[in-house]
Design a protein around this motif. Sequence first.
Motif, PDB file in Angstrom:
ATOM      1  N   ARG A  10     -80.158  -9.377  -5.714  1.00  0.00           N
ATOM      2  CA  ARG A  10     -79.331  -8.566  -4.816  1.00  0.00           C
ATOM      3  C   ARG A  10     -77.875  -9.009  -4.934  1.00  0.00           C
ATOM      4  O   ARG A  10     -77.592 -10.201  -5.046  1.00  0.00           O
ATOM      5  CB  ARG A  10     -79.807  -8.724  -3.380  1.00  0.00           C
ATOM      6  CG  ARG A  10     -81.246  -8.252  -3.219  1.00  0.00           C
ATOM      7  CD  ARG A  10     -81.692  -8.386  -1.806  1.00  0.00           C
ATOM      8  NE  ARG A  10     -81.261  -7.162  -1.133  1.00  0.00           N
ATOM      9  CZ  ARG A  10     -81.319  -6.973   0.159  1.00  0.00           C
ATOM     10  NH1 ARG A  10     -81.753  -7.918   0.950  1.00  0.00           N
ATOM     11  NH2 ARG A  10     -80.931  -5.829   0.699  1.00  0.00           N
ATOM     12  N   TYR A  11     -76.995  -8.021  -4.891  1.00  0.00           N
ATOM     13  CA  TYR A  11     -75.556  -8.273  -4.983  1.00  0.00           C
ATOM     14  C   TYR A  11     -74.850  -7.597  -3.818  1.00  0.00           C
ATOM     15  O   TYR A  11     -75.254  -6.509  -3.390  1.00  0.00           O
ATOM     16  CB  TYR A  11     -74.986  -7.711  -6.293  1.00  0.00           C
ATOM     17  CG  TYR A  11     -75.637  -8.285  -7.519  1.00  0.00           C
ATOM     18  CD1 TYR A  11     -75.229  -9.511  -8.037  1.00  0.00           C
ATOM     19  CD2 TYR A  11     -76.678  -7.618  -8.154  1.00  0.00           C
ATOM     20  CE1 TYR A  11     -75.834 -10.041  -9.164  1.00  0.00           C
ATOM     21  CE2 TYR A  11     -77.287  -8.149  -9.282  1.00  0.00           C
ATOM     22  CZ  TYR A  11     -76.866  -9.359  -9.775  1.00  0.00           C
ATOM     23  OH  TYR A  11     -77.469  -9.888 -10.875  1.00  0.00           O
ATOM     24  N   ARG A  12     -73.786  -8.236  -3.345  1.00  0.00           N
ATOM     25  CA  ARG A  12     -72.910  -7.565  -2.388  1.00  0.00           C
ATOM     26  C   ARG A  12     -72.279  -6.379  -3.096  1.00  0.00           C
ATOM     27  O   ARG A  12     -72.004  -6.428  -4.285  1.00  0.00           O
ATOM     28  CB  ARG A  12     -71.793  -8.504  -1.922  1.00  0.00           C
ATOM     29  CG  ARG A  12     -72.239  -9.461  -0.870  1.00  0.00           C
ATOM     30  CD  ARG A  12     -71.108 -10.309  -0.349  1.00  0.00           C
ATOM     31  NE  ARG A  12     -69.901  -9.540  -0.076  1.00  0.00           N
ATOM     32  CZ  ARG A  12     -68.668 -10.033  -0.199  1.00  0.00           C
ATOM     33  NH1 ARG A  12     -68.479 -11.276  -0.581  1.00  0.00           N
ATOM     34  NH2 ARG A  12     -67.619  -9.287   0.070  1.00  0.00           N
ATOM     35  N   ARG A  13     -72.036  -5.320  -2.362  1.00  0.00           N
ATOM     36  CA  ARG A  13     -71.457  -4.117  -2.946  1.00  0.00           C
ATOM     37  C   ARG A  13     -69.937  -4.251  -3.023  1.00  0.00           C
ATOM     38  O   ARG A  13     -69.211  -3.767  -2.159  1.00  0.00           O
ATOM     39  CB  ARG A  13     -71.843  -2.920  -2.075  1.00  0.00           C
ATOM     40  CG  ARG A  13     -72.222  -1.736  -2.893  1.00  0.00           C
ATOM     41  CD  ARG A  13     -72.599  -0.565  -2.020  1.00  0.00           C
ATOM     42  NE  ARG A  13     -71.914   0.570  -2.564  1.00  0.00           N
ATOM     43  CZ  ARG A  13     -70.776   1.043  -2.106  1.00  0.00           C
ATOM     44  NH1 ARG A  13     -70.212   0.557  -1.071  1.00  0.00           N
ATOM     45  NH2 ARG A  13     -70.215   2.052  -2.711  1.00  0.00           N
ATOM     46  N   ALA A  17     -69.489  -7.694  -8.429  1.00  0.00           N
ATOM     47  CA  ALA A  17     -70.943  -7.647  -8.605  1.00  0.00           C
ATOM     48  C   ALA A  17     -71.319  -7.219 -10.026  1.00  0.00           C
ATOM     49  O   ALA A  17     -72.325  -7.684 -10.575  1.00  0.00           O
ATOM     50  CB  ALA A  17     -71.576  -6.688  -7.593  1.00  0.00           C
ATOM     51  N   SER A  62     -73.396  -3.311   2.730  1.00  0.00           N
ATOM     52  CA  SER A  62     -74.605  -2.898   2.025  1.00  0.00           C
ATOM     53  C   SER A  62     -74.715  -3.630   0.686  1.00  0.00           C
ATOM     54  O   SER A  62     -73.761  -4.245   0.211  1.00  0.00           O
ATOM     55  CB  SER A  62     -74.645  -1.383   1.820  1.00  0.00           C
ATOM     56  OG  SER A  62     -73.661  -0.984   0.909  1.00  0.00           O
ATOM     57  N   ARG A  63     -75.858  -3.551   0.088  1.00  0.00           N
ATOM     58  CA  ARG A  63     -76.168  -4.296  -1.134  1.00  0.00           C
ATOM     59  C   ARG A  63     -76.552  -3.360  -2.267  1.00  0.00           C
ATOM     60  O   ARG A  63     -76.860  -2.202  -2.058  1.00  0.00           O
ATOM     61  CB  ARG A  63     -77.334  -5.248  -0.889  1.00  0.00           C
ATOM     62  CG  ARG A  63     -77.129  -6.192   0.252  1.00  0.00           C
ATOM     63  CD  ARG A  63     -76.518  -7.440  -0.210  1.00  0.00           C
ATOM     64  NE  ARG A  63     -76.317  -8.371   0.893  1.00  0.00           N
ATOM     65  CZ  ARG A  63     -75.588  -9.431   0.793  1.00  0.00           C
ATOM     66  NH1 ARG A  63     -74.999  -9.718  -0.335  1.00  0.00           N
ATOM     67  NH2 ARG A  63     -75.422 -10.239   1.806  1.00  0.00           N
ATOM     68  N   THR A  65     -79.349  -3.672  -5.427  1.00  0.00           N
ATOM     69  CA  THR A  65     -80.472  -4.478  -5.884  1.00  0.00           C
ATOM     70  C   THR A  65     -80.822  -4.093  -7.308  1.00  0.00           C
ATOM     71  O   THR A  65     -80.954  -2.907  -7.628  1.00  0.00           O
ATOM     72  CB  THR A  65     -81.702  -4.251  -4.981  1.00  0.00           C
ATOM     73  OG1 THR A  65     -81.348  -4.580  -3.641  1.00  0.00           O
ATOM     74  CG2 THR A  65     -82.871  -5.107  -5.417  1.00  0.00           C
ATOM     75  N   ASP A  85     -79.284   1.454  -4.720  1.00  0.00           N
ATOM     76  CA  ASP A  85     -78.225   1.333  -3.717  1.00  0.00           C
ATOM     77  C   ASP A  85     -78.557   2.233  -2.537  1.00  0.00           C
ATOM     78  O   ASP A  85     -79.461   3.045  -2.599  1.00  0.00           O
ATOM     79  CB  ASP A  85     -76.837   1.631  -4.307  1.00  0.00           C
ATOM     80  CG  ASP A  85     -76.645   3.083  -4.688  1.00  0.00           C
ATOM     81  OD1 ASP A  85     -77.104   3.991  -3.955  1.00  0.00           O
ATOM     82  OD2 ASP A  85     -76.024   3.340  -5.727  1.00  0.00           O
TER      83      ASP A  85
END
Length: 151
Positions: A10-13, A17, A62-63, A65, A85
């Motif tokens: 998972r990454y920060r939006r 990223a 939001s993230r 993935t 997303d």
Amino acid sequence: MALIRTEQTRYRRYRPAAKAARTRARELAEEWQLTGMSDALESAVSELVSNAVVHGRAARGSRVTVTYRLARDRGRLRLRVEVRDWATGMPQITWTACGNGDGTEGIPDIPESGRGLWMVAAIADQWGVIPRVIGKSVWFELELAPAVGVS
């Protein structure tokens, strides 16, 4: 289809990223011994994460993935990658016809921006979009050569 390996990150939006996802894709290709796949995997993952971060409208915090699944299907190894997303908007390749009189009529004109999906379509054996109740998953599959070993 027999699942061999799976991983989810998972990454920060936010814009960095894409670089983090690109780095992780290359590391994963090495860890899973996906010989000769790292460049294609890295490029496609980077483009899809970039698209999710830059083009979608989503709630703050939001993230994005990224899920990797390596499976054996009818004797062939397939790597499926999904970038999920929770943003609005659906990605699509835009086709505009050339018409400049140089014999290229009917051949698609690739726009200056928005070339990421063109690249994913060229790299991947298959790709698509799965609409979700909120957001979407954009996926692609790479078929691995039979000689590739997976430990």
